[in-house]
Write an enzyme that holds these catalytic residues in place. Structure first.
Site, PDB file in Angstrom:
ATOM      1  N   HIS A 136       0.860  -1.190   0.000  1.00 51.53           N
ATOM      2  CA  HIS A 136       0.000   0.000   0.000  1.00 51.53           C
ATOM      3  C   HIS A 136       0.888   1.229   0.000  1.00 51.53           C
ATOM      4  O   HIS A 136       1.936   1.254   0.613  1.00 51.53           O
ATOM      5  CB  HIS A 136      -0.885   0.013   1.257  1.00 51.53           C
ATOM      6  CG  HIS A 136      -2.051   0.931   1.129  1.00 51.53           C
ATOM      7  ND1 HIS A 136      -1.940   2.279   1.366  1.00 51.53           N
ATOM      8  CD2 HIS A 136      -3.326   0.703   0.768  1.00 51.53           C
ATOM      9  CE1 HIS A 136      -3.121   2.843   1.169  1.00 51.53           C
ATOM     10  NE2 HIS A 136      -3.982   1.916   0.801  1.00 51.53           N
ATOM     11  N   ASP A 148      -7.998  -5.092  -0.257  1.00 52.51           N
ATOM     12  CA  ASP A 148      -8.482  -5.924  -1.373  1.00 52.51           C
ATOM     13  C   ASP A 148      -8.143  -7.400  -1.227  1.00 52.51           C
ATOM     14  O   ASP A 148      -8.623  -8.221  -2.006  1.00 52.51           O
ATOM     15  CB  ASP A 148      -7.875  -5.400  -2.681  1.00 52.51           C
ATOM     16  CG  ASP A 148      -8.389  -4.011  -3.002  1.00 52.51           C
ATOM     17  OD1 ASP A 148      -7.578  -3.090  -3.174  1.00 52.51           O
ATOM     18  OD2 ASP A 148      -9.628  -3.845  -3.022  1.00 52.51           O
TER      19      ASP A 148
HETATM   20  C1  SDX Z   1      -6.076   0.287  -2.988  1.00 53.29           C
HETATM   21  O1  SDX Z   1      -4.190   4.737  -1.942  1.00 53.29           O
HETATM   22  C2  SDX Z   1      -5.180   4.129  -1.378  1.00 53.29           C
HETATM   23  O2  SDX Z   1      -5.617   4.519  -0.318  1.00 53.29           O
HETATM   24  C3  SDX Z   1      -5.783   2.984  -2.171  1.00 53.29           C
HETATM   25  C4  SDX Z   1      -6.823   2.137  -1.449  1.00 53.29           C
HETATM   26  C5  SDX Z   1      -8.105   2.925  -1.202  1.00 53.29           C
HETATM   27  O3  SDX Z   1      -8.837   2.571  -0.274  1.00 53.29           O
HETATM   28  O4  SDX Z   1      -8.395   3.843  -2.027  1.00 53.29           O
HETATM   29  O5  SDX Z   1      -6.319   1.685  -0.215  1.00 53.29           O
HETATM   30  C6  SDX Z   1      -7.233   0.933  -2.288  1.00 53.29           C
HETATM   31  O6  SDX Z   1      -5.787   0.662  -4.106  1.00 53.29           O
HETATM   32  C7  SDX Z   1      -5.257  -0.732  -2.247  1.00 53.29           C
HETATM   33  C8  SDX Z   1      -4.031  -1.236  -3.091  1.00 53.29           C
HETATM   34  C9  SDX Z   1      -4.547  -2.324  -4.041  1.00 53.29           C
HETATM   35  N1  SDX Z   1      -3.488  -2.684  -5.008  1.00 53.29           N
HETATM   36  C10 SDX Z   1      -2.875  -3.901  -4.958  1.00 53.29           C
HETATM   37  O7  SDX Z   1      -3.085  -4.739  -4.083  1.00 53.29           O
HETATM   38  C11 SDX Z   1      -1.894  -4.133  -6.105  1.00 53.29           C
HETATM   39  C12 SDX Z   1      -0.593  -4.741  -5.569  1.00 53.29           C
HETATM   40  N2  SDX Z   1       0.110  -3.675  -4.784  1.00 53.29           N
HETATM   41  C13 SDX Z   1       1.092  -2.910  -5.472  1.00 53.29           C
HETATM   42  O8  SDX Z   1       1.010  -2.782  -6.824  1.00 53.29           O
HETATM   43  C14 SDX Z   1       1.636  -1.724  -4.679  1.00 53.29           C
HETATM   44  O9  SDX Z   1       1.887  -2.161  -3.414  1.00 53.29           O
HETATM   45  C15 SDX Z   1       0.808  -0.461  -4.637  1.00 53.29           C
HETATM   46  C16 SDX Z   1       0.438   0.025  -6.006  1.00 53.29           C
HETATM   47  C17 SDX Z   1      -0.439  -0.675  -3.848  1.00 53.29           C
HETATM   48  C18 SDX Z   1       1.641   0.604  -3.926  1.00 53.29           C
HETATM   49  O10 SDX Z   1       2.723   0.872  -4.747  1.00 53.29           O
HETATM   50  P1  SDX Z   1       3.835   1.977  -4.340  1.00 53.29           P
HETATM   51  O11 SDX Z   1       3.515   2.609  -3.051  1.00 53.29           O
HETATM   52  O12 SDX Z   1       4.023   2.863  -5.532  1.00 53.29           O
HETATM   53  O13 SDX Z   1       5.093   1.115  -4.053  1.00 53.29           O
HETATM   54  P2  SDX Z   1       6.127   0.669  -5.148  1.00 53.29           P
HETATM   55  O14 SDX Z   1       5.408   0.183  -6.362  1.00 53.29           O
HETATM   56  O15 SDX Z   1       7.133   1.763  -5.298  1.00 53.29           O
HETATM   57  O16 SDX Z   1       6.809  -0.614  -4.432  1.00 53.29           O
HETATM   58  C19 SDX Z   1       7.851  -0.445  -3.477  1.00 53.29           C
HETATM   59  C20 SDX Z   1       8.622  -1.762  -3.510  1.00 53.29           C
HETATM   60  C21 SDX Z   1       9.077  -2.137  -4.935  1.00 53.29           C
HETATM   61  O17 SDX Z   1      10.196  -2.986  -4.796  1.00 53.29           O
HETATM   62  P3  SDX Z   1      11.701  -2.284  -4.987  1.00 53.29           P
HETATM   63  O18 SDX Z   1      11.680  -1.583  -6.332  1.00 53.29           O
HETATM   64  O19 SDX Z   1      11.839  -1.324  -3.805  1.00 53.29           O
HETATM   65  O20 SDX Z   1      12.651  -3.447  -4.911  1.00 53.29           O
HETATM   66  O21 SDX Z   1       7.756  -2.829  -3.091  1.00 53.29           O
HETATM   67  C22 SDX Z   1       7.556  -3.733  -4.176  1.00 53.29           C
HETATM   68  C23 SDX Z   1       7.946  -2.983  -5.443  1.00 53.29           C
HETATM   69  O22 SDX Z   1       8.371  -3.899  -6.448  1.00 53.29           O
HETATM   70  N3  SDX Z   1       6.141  -4.095  -4.166  1.00 53.29           N
HETATM   71  C24 SDX Z   1       5.663  -5.308  -4.410  1.00 53.29           C
HETATM   72  C25 SDX Z   1       4.278  -5.211  -4.231  1.00 53.29           C
HETATM   73  N4  SDX Z   1       3.949  -3.951  -3.886  1.00 53.29           N
HETATM   74  C26 SDX Z   1       5.114  -3.253  -3.856  1.00 53.29           C
HETATM   75  N5  SDX Z   1       6.287  -6.461  -4.773  1.00 53.29           N
HETATM   76  C27 SDX Z   1       5.471  -7.536  -4.942  1.00 53.29           C
HETATM   77  N6  SDX Z   1       4.124  -7.538  -4.783  1.00 53.29           N
HETATM   78  C28 SDX Z   1       3.506  -6.382  -4.436  1.00 53.29           C
HETATM   79  N7  SDX Z   1       2.166  -6.361  -4.280  1.00 53.29           N
END
Ligand code: SDX
Length: 428
Positions: free
Chosen positions: A307, A364
């Site tokens: 998140h 989710d």
């Molecule tokens: C919602 O914002 C809100 O409030 C949203 C929400 C709401 O109520 O409105 O809460 C609802 O959208 C919840 C999130 C639902 N999405 C998912 O479950 C999709 C999977 N999650 C990710 O795609 C990710 O965690 C995000 C999009 C939710 C957050 O992404 P960020 O904050 O931009 O973080 P990032 O992509 O920069 O990741 C940081 C690190 C990276 O690794 P490094 O480059 O540092 O090595 O964490 C890793 C990412 O690769 N990472 C994951 C991951 N999420 C982040 N690796 C594997 N699986 C994941 N799910």
């Protein structure tokens, strides 16, 4: 003496005011920075940038706190109803009994949609995604209510659009589901509670009366309450920025629906179930998929994990996970993907990659399992997220208008070609 931030740019020093919120959040006010220094700031994804001051929702990502208008989400999910929470976030206070009855009565007068809107369904391909239909139908409401187009509408006139949209959303959502099944639509009842009216339109049949297990009704209230608002997330920021151009409420919410559709945002609840199903079909090996999620060369992400703000357990996920166990047990549903989800969660919470990045289950991760147990197909899950989020989008749009916020228009740093002369085609 109020706090300030000092910044030195190109040999000149600037003092920038610091503002402090009611929960002691601090922000450096850079609204005069470019005028004073010629510099702007750059923050892809707005990870460090506040877009506004808001009094609707407070969340603390480190502590896993979420409150609507100061009320903890745990108390609202346990003790309140979806319509009461909608009133709270939109108007700022819990309603009196009289106010809630009037709110419900005003909504019940507006639950029907124009019969001509049925023509839209005839145009959608049979397998078109419900979120695309929802954004189209919500945006189309402005065609049937042209008075909503008045950019100078009064608060009272805006409130008519607010009641209209709250009233019609469950009808539109249920008709999308019915049309996708080829079933006749079920009309709303003007004496029913909001959630039971919705359940009747979704699962009821024109051929008879339906009653619903209190467990199902309670689960729907809880799920919708948990999705009501979440401060400046992607879709809410979209609603605010579209509304900041004086676009009407329907157009602003339609834009928010499209932002929510993305699998990184609200579309994740559908993506989680599809991921769990794929893991089940592939033998149920959670460790194999954890390895894929950690592999930078593999685009696979663990959907429902991570998140932007929560670097601790999403408080909503905790409530939904418990509700999931309770509901599946009470309904006698044994969903094999629930076991896979729990194994995945257990493994991830003990895996250094996830621990280092503070990746926890989010709202989710478990919600889709409950929606499926309640009888929804997975393509409807994000539509249900939108139904829950509607009061929050409305509240944020209303707050943006009340604060007379300027049109949203971020700056940029240009990194393209510098000036050059046109070369005639004959010379290229
Ligand atoms: C919602 O914002 C809100 O409030 C949203 C929400 C709401 O109520 O409105 O809460 C609802 O959208 C919840 C999130 C639902 N999405 C998912 O479950 C999709 C999977 N999650 C990710 O795609 C990710 O965690 C995000 C999009 C939710 C957050 O992404 P960020 O904050 O931009 O973080 P990032 O992509 O920069 O990741 C940081 C690190 C990276 O690794 P490094 O480059 O540092 O090595 O964490 C890793 C990412 O690769 N990472 C994951 C991951 N999420 C982040 N690796 C594997 N699986 C994941 N799910």
């Amino acid at each position: 003496m109020s706090e300030t931030a000092s910044i030195t740019l190109n040999g000149s020093s600037y003092e920038l005011p610091v503002i402090t919120g009611t929960e002691n959040e601090k922000a450096v006010d850079i609204s005069k920075l470019r005028d004073q220094s010629g510099y702007i700031t750059l923050d892809p994804g707005f990870k460090n940038t506040g877009a506004t001051k808001s009094a609707i929702t407070f969340l603390d990502g480190e502590e896993g706190i979420l409150r609507y208008r100061g009320y903890p989400i745990e108390q609202l999910a346990e003790k309140s109803t979806f319509l009461e929470v909608a009133y709270l976030v939109i108007y700022g206070e819990l309603p009196s009994q009289e106010a809630l009855l009037k709110f419900r009565a005003d909504i019940n007068k507006q639950t029907m949609i124009h019969e001509d809107m049925k023509n839209f369904f005839a145009g959608f391909p049979s397998k078109s995604h419900p979120m695309g239909q929802l954004s189209c139908l919500v945006g189309a409401l402005s065609a049937f209510y042209p008075e909503s187009l008045n950019p100078n509408a009064t608060v009272e006139e805006d409130n008519e659009s607010i009641i209209n949209l709250l009233a019609k959303m469950p009808t539109i959502v249920s008709w999308i589901q019915k049309k996708s099944l080829g079933h006749p639509v079920v009309y709303p009842k003007n004496n029913a509670n909001y959630v039971e009216n919705f359940l009747n339109m979704i699962f009821g049949e024109v051929t008879g009366e339906s009653t619903f297990d209190p467990v199902v009704i309670d689960a729907m209230h809880k799920l919708l309450i948990l999705h009501v608002d979440h401060e400046q997330n992607c879709s809410t920021s979209t609603v605010r920025i579209v509304g900041s151009s004086n676009a009407n409420l329907y157009a602003s919410v339609s834009a928010g629906i499209n932002a929510l559709w993305g699998p990184l945002h609200g579309g994740a609840n559908q993506a989680v179930i599809e991921m769990l199903e794929a893991i089940k079909a592939d033998g149920g090996d959670a460790d194999k998929y954890l390895a894929k999620a950690k592999d930078k060369n593999d685009p696979f992400r663990l959907m429902g994990f991570g998140h932007r703000v929560y670097k601790n357990f999403d408080p909503r996920a905790k409530i939904i996970k418990k509700a999931c166990d309770d509901i599946l047990e009470k309904l006698g549903v044994n969903d094999p993907v629930l076991d896979i989800a729990k194994r995945l969660e257990e493994a991830a919470l003990n895996d250094q990659y996830f621990v280092d990045r503070k990746l926890y289950p989010n709202v989710d991760f478990y919600s889709g399992i409950i929606y499926r147990a309640l009888g929804f197909n997975s393509e409807m899950f994000t539509v249900l997220f939108a139904l829950g989020r509607l009061p929050g989008w409305i509240a944020q749009w209303k707050e943006m208008r009340a604060n007379k916020e300027p049109i949203g228009r971020p700056r940029q740093v240009y990194v393209g070609a510098t000036e050059r002369d046109y070369t005639p085609l004959s010379e290229r």
